[in-house]
Design an enzyme around this catalytic site. Structure first.
Site, PDB file in Angstrom:
ATOM      1  N   GLU A 189      14.200   0.002  30.107  1.00 58.54           N
ATOM      2  CA  GLU A 189      14.606   1.429  29.515  1.00 58.54           C
ATOM      3  C   GLU A 189      13.531   2.499  30.004  1.00 58.54           C
ATOM      4  OE1 GLU A 189      15.631   0.764  25.102  1.00 58.54           O
ATOM      5  OE2 GLU A 189      13.938  -0.188  25.151  1.00 58.54           O
ATOM      6  N   HIS A 240      16.097   0.146  16.603  1.00 56.83           N
ATOM      7  CA  HIS A 240      15.690  -0.195  17.711  1.00 56.83           C
ATOM      8  C   HIS A 240      14.222   0.293  17.614  1.00 56.83           C
ATOM      9  CE1 HIS A 240      15.630   0.993  22.455  1.00 56.83           C
ATOM     10  NE2 HIS A 240      14.667   0.443  21.991  1.00 56.83           N
ATOM     11  N   HIS A 256       8.337  -0.207  19.031  1.00 57.74           N
ATOM     12  CA  HIS A 256       9.175  -0.815  17.911  1.00 57.74           C
ATOM     13  C   HIS A 256       8.428  -0.972  16.758  1.00 57.74           C
ATOM     14  CE1 HIS A 256      11.149  -3.109  21.394  1.00 57.74           C
ATOM     15  NE2 HIS A 256      11.571  -1.856  21.361  1.00 57.74           N
TER      16      HIS A 256
END
Lengths: 241, 241, 241, 241
Positions: free
Chosen positions: B77, B166, B98
């Site tokens: 990511e 997410h 998160h």
């Protein structure tokens, strides 16, 4: 009256305990009135409570002016402490915090009230001070003598007050009591949120709360204080000589 | 501008702090724009934040290509970071996490808004980005330049955004500010869930939030940073030289 | 296939991780299928997961008979493990726990479903097994081959199942995956309880869940495993040789 | 019967475990009936459970009179213990605590009932004693023989009772069982609050609870006890000789 030296150690310990027990995070502070001069109070320089050492403790006038700063930057919100010492001769220690569970009560209409005997010392009902009422849009910090006096007016003769969108302040006759109230204010708030989800709460009766308050002395405070000292890695002194 | 060496240490510290304070678990990451080349950013190889060391920090182009991988596997990511550095010259540090309490706000209609002065820096209202809107059924990961750019578009000029199912992403002018916002985003989310159960919430007014934001500088950030460093077992450097 | 010796260390580590991360308390267990004999499995003697050492690991037949007990008392519920290894050739590790946040879902009508990408591996919807349906009033323990087989029937080809008034069981192709699912099953349950209080939840779509599941491999599992090993004070071995 | 010396160590351990597991804070206590004289019981001087050492344990008559105080200040609430030992020959250990999650059940109409097999030993339904019913406005403390006897009457032949605005008391045949029940009373209360928010709860059936209770012996208690001892930094002795 404790000696100045012992009181400085007591303030360090109070800060470390509040941090260890989760009542303050990197912000919040605790002060004590000067043992030899009631027009002065003792408060750390601007530093996280968990890190404070004896040399960080500064002396202030009731208007919040440092007596001998020696380059140390003060907390902006020292006016909370000055305001209370000025208005309340019975007060010898003040805690200001952002104790997590009390925040929801300061921003909603629900009133925080004692529901457990350990929490009676928070007072029969904890009032809320909203800085916006008198001072409008601010950074919510108590950053002037005026604001400190307004907060002191709102707390009246009580032991604790919530500050909308900001936190809480506790005033007591000594640091052990101020810390004790601060910790059980958090406990009460957390329990009250949980109990409210279960149904109507049977709070302490006013008579019960008064009975508990009249009983709270060294027998109770020192039992907790010894334990909190050890948990926070601080020496325990049974009596403040 | 800090030196590259000091910034690498700062990134390690930022990772460790976020892990220690419970904002990231074994996943999540924090980056900084390269101090000498605004077209590059610094980000760890794929490793849990609590474990990261200086040699894990890699250099990337804004498209997410490693400059000198030396066998180190990057985070999938990394496009979150590249997308934001490309779109926002004001941004010098990005956190992706998160963080537990923010997740419920990303998957329901309730809006996350600042209710505590410490949390004003999250922005007046935190938007939510749903990768499904444009990209359909994916593994929800921001794994391409396109997705990173779409996320950057959604955050606009703000400091934070939720990602449906997410997590969250925070963008700031330096790592200390990005970490500060990330930690108080979690605090605000947890408090807002609790306060919503008590009744209507009096959030910060826009004017109050702006006042707090305009005040947030080294005086505030460093007090927290010193404390978080020590808690995470990292040295504290007062100034980034 | 890992060597027996390495797998025994892996089982110890799995137990310690689950205890450290709060998924098991003094009860709960994790097993692995024997690497050299698919008709056998490895499981500790009856001991708290946080305390388990290599010599505690015993070998069992699929019917739950100890192969060489050497005076070690087995867990009563070893039939959970035997039942799953018997029914599911794809399963090489099983976790049974009383993970706190999953309990409320096992005793109410609300269904546990993945709402966060990290949690997709729990399956599209977690079924609940109620021992009372077939076995009536029992101590709720899976204490016979029959009960183990009934539980295995209920889990079908899925990765996880709730047990009413009791806990949960997770089945996976290796111990790292079983631990990963167990930890994120707890995360999902806690988040789902919180999100349900905020309003309707946008869960992962089935397509999203499948995409995440198809992606979950060593790149993801080992990042978490390394971190959990260190947190639990256990050495990390990158590959099971 | 354990020797007096081993029982004193057991009481110290029980206190440390309850503190470490979060069932008592700086207050609360655990006692045992004297192994050689059923008309006496053993209880620490007034000290936080986390700090208690062997020399703190005092001997009391069932009326709460210290046998040989040697300057040690007793707990005010020793009458809880005396009342139960007097009324219940089957009881050999008593825990009194302010366990956080049980408080909401003592101040609302919701009944605490076992929903998890580990918690069956709390009894089919936990009654609540309200000191106000008979004694009116007090400090809520059980500070007389009369109050202790009234509490013992209310608990009847059961294992546990809630005390309105105060806490809980647990009575069992030995200290390990009393600690076990106290810890899982907290677990059940926390889970029940969460499950109530999800919908109607399927509690254990009475038959299930009885089956679990009849099974709870050293096999179960010692597995937990070993683990809790190590967590609290105390040696584990498998058998009380």
């Amino acid at each position: 009256m404790p000696s100045l030296d012992m009181l400085l150690e007591e303030i360090v310990t109070a800060n470390r305990i509040l941090a260890h027990e989760g009542v303050v995070d990197s912000f919040g502070h605790v002060s004590a009135r000067h043992p030899d001069n009631p027009k002065r109070f003792l408060l750390s320089r601007a530093r996280a409570p968990e890190r404070i050492e004896k040399d960080d403790i500064m002396e202030f006038t009731l208007e919040g002016d440092p007596v001998d700063a020696r380059g140390r930057a003060p907390y902006l919100e020292r006016f909370i402490h000055g305001g209370l010492y000025e208005a309340r001769p019975d007060v010898h220690s003040v805690v200001h915090n952002h104790s997590p569970s009390v925040i929801p009560f300061g921003i909603t209409e629900r009133k925080l009230k004692p529901l457990l005997h350990m929490c009676a010392n928070i007072g029969h009902e904890v009032p809320t001070w909203d800085s916006h009422d008198k001072f409008g849009d601010t950074a919510l910090l108590v950053e002037s003598v005026d604001m400190g006096r307004d907060l002191a007016l709102a707390i009246g003769s009580g032991p604790s007050i919530l500050m909308r969108g900001h936190g809480a302040t506790v005033a007591a006759s000594n640091a052990r009591h101020a810390v004790f109230i601060s910790i059980y204010l958090e406990v009460n708030a957390k329990l009250q949120m949980q109990a409210m989800a279960l149904g109507d709460i049977k709070f302490l009766t006013p008579g019960e709360a008064d009975k508990v308050i009249s009983r709270t002395g060294p027998y109770t405070l020192n039992r907790a204080w010894e334990n909190w000292c050890r948990r926070a890695g601080r020496p325990y002194q049974a009596e403040l000589a």
